[in-house]
Design a protein around this motif. Structure first.
Motif, PDB file in Angstrom:
ATOM      1  N   TYR A  89     -11.065  -0.792   4.798  1.00 36.93           N
ATOM      2  CA  TYR A  89      -9.763  -0.125   4.857  1.00 36.93           C
ATOM      3  C   TYR A  89      -9.248  -0.002   6.284  1.00 36.93           C
ATOM      4  O   TYR A  89      -8.031  -0.012   6.518  1.00 36.93           O
ATOM      5  CB  TYR A  89      -9.844   1.236   4.169  1.00 36.93           C
TER       6      TYR A  89
ATOM      7  N   PRO B  13       0.839  -1.208   0.000  1.00 38.40           N
ATOM      8  CA  PRO B  13       0.000   0.000   0.000  1.00 38.40           C
ATOM      9  C   PRO B  13       0.871   1.255   0.000  1.00 38.40           C
ATOM     10  O   PRO B  13       2.028   1.227   0.435  1.00 38.40           O
ATOM     11  CB  PRO B  13      -0.796  -0.131   1.304  1.00 38.40           C
ATOM     12  N   LYS B  14       0.318   2.343  -0.475  1.00 42.61           N
ATOM     13  CA  LYS B  14       1.099   3.580  -0.583  1.00 42.61           C
ATOM     14  C   LYS B  14       1.561   4.092   0.776  1.00 42.61           C
ATOM     15  O   LYS B  14       2.642   4.674   0.894  1.00 42.61           O
ATOM     16  CB  LYS B  14       0.266   4.650  -1.292  1.00 42.61           C
TER      17      LYS B  14
ATOM     18  N   TYR C 112       1.792  -7.034   0.876  1.00 39.46           N
ATOM     19  CA  TYR C 112       0.527  -7.621   1.322  1.00 39.46           C
ATOM     20  C   TYR C 112       0.742  -9.057   1.797  1.00 39.46           C
ATOM     21  O   TYR C 112       0.107  -9.507   2.757  1.00 39.46           O
ATOM     22  CB  TYR C 112      -0.500  -7.594   0.187  1.00 39.46           C
TER      23      TYR C 112
ATOM     24  N   THR D 259      -6.374  -2.857  -6.471  1.00 42.91           N
ATOM     25  CA  THR D 259      -7.040  -2.295  -5.297  1.00 42.91           C
ATOM     26  C   THR D 259      -7.740  -3.409  -4.527  1.00 42.91           C
ATOM     27  O   THR D 259      -8.040  -4.470  -5.084  1.00 42.91           O
ATOM     28  CB  THR D 259      -8.098  -1.246  -5.691  1.00 42.91           C
TER      29      THR D 259
END
Length: 233
Positions: free
Chosen positions: A219, A141-142, A149, A202
């Motif tokens: 999230y 993830p940014k 992940y 995503t």
């Protein structure tokens, strides 16, 4: 010239006896030559046919081996986002088929070619699927670019499993993750679906015990997964 069967006299050039109809020496000789010629022609034709099939077999085998080797090399050096394992399996199967061909030479070559092509297609599809899954597992993830992940999910969830899940209605590839974790003090089964685009992906949905979480909860849960990894390491 006299007939060997009935003794009647015939012309020197006669192929058959004028009295009993039996073949004379000339007729028998011509028949033998004709039969030998036919047999020779048939044998020559079979040899030529075998040569053509053998040449075609080498060409087809060469093409199939080249495709498999190209995919394998590209996967190993990182040119393709594919897993090299299916191609290693294919090479092993190719070796086995060669043994079968030598042990059972009467098996038609087209049948062997068909089997090789089908197996190669299966291996390519498997490698593609594995490559898509791997691109998600190795992604980050940014807000946490140093953790993948795969690292975070495998640390947080028990019985972690990653697999390709086909495509969505728009043709985008899907990757599904399943695992178990504690959710609101309850041991739960989690299913996370990733949508893969050309150069990114995503988290498209997350379910707990079959119940789909909303975007905010999804999230928040993903952030919790990465936070726990950071705290652990």
């Amino acid at each position: 010239m006299f007939c060997k069967h009935c003794g009647a006299q015939n012309n020197d050039n006669a192929k058959f006896c004028a009295v009993c109809g039996a073949k004379t020496e000339i007729g028998s000789s011509i028949g033998e030559v004709t039969n030998n010629t036919i047999a020779y022609n048939q044998e020559s034709g079979n040899v030529e046919s075998d040569k053509k099939q053998s040449k075609l077999g080498k060409i087809v085998n060469g093409i199939i081996s080249f495709i498999a080797a190209s995919y394998l090399l590209g996967s190993l050096v990182g040119l393709f986002e594919k897993s090299p394992i299916p191609f290693l399996v294919f090479i092993g199967i190719e070796f086995l088929l060669e043994i079968i061909k030598h042990k059972f030479p009467k098996i038609p070559e087209p049948l062997i070619f068909a089997v090789e092509i089908i197996i190669l297609i299966i291996c390519i599809n498997s490698a593609n699927a594995a490559g898509v899954v791997n691109s998600v597992k190795k992604g980050s993830p940014k807000n946490n670019p140093n953790v993948t992940y795969e690292e975070a999910f495998d640390n947080f969830f028990a019985n972690a499993e990653w697999k390709s899940a086909g495509k969505d209605d728009e043709g985008n590839k899907l990757v599904k993750f399943t695992g178990n974790c504690t959710y609101f003090d309850e041991y739960s089964s989690a299913v996370v679906t990733f949508t893969v685009y050309d150069d990114t992906f995503t988290v498209s949905s997350m379910k707990m015990n079959g119940q789909e979480l909303g975007e905010i909860l999804t999230y928040a849960m993903i952030e919790r997964v990465f936070d726990e990894y950071d705290q652990s390491y």
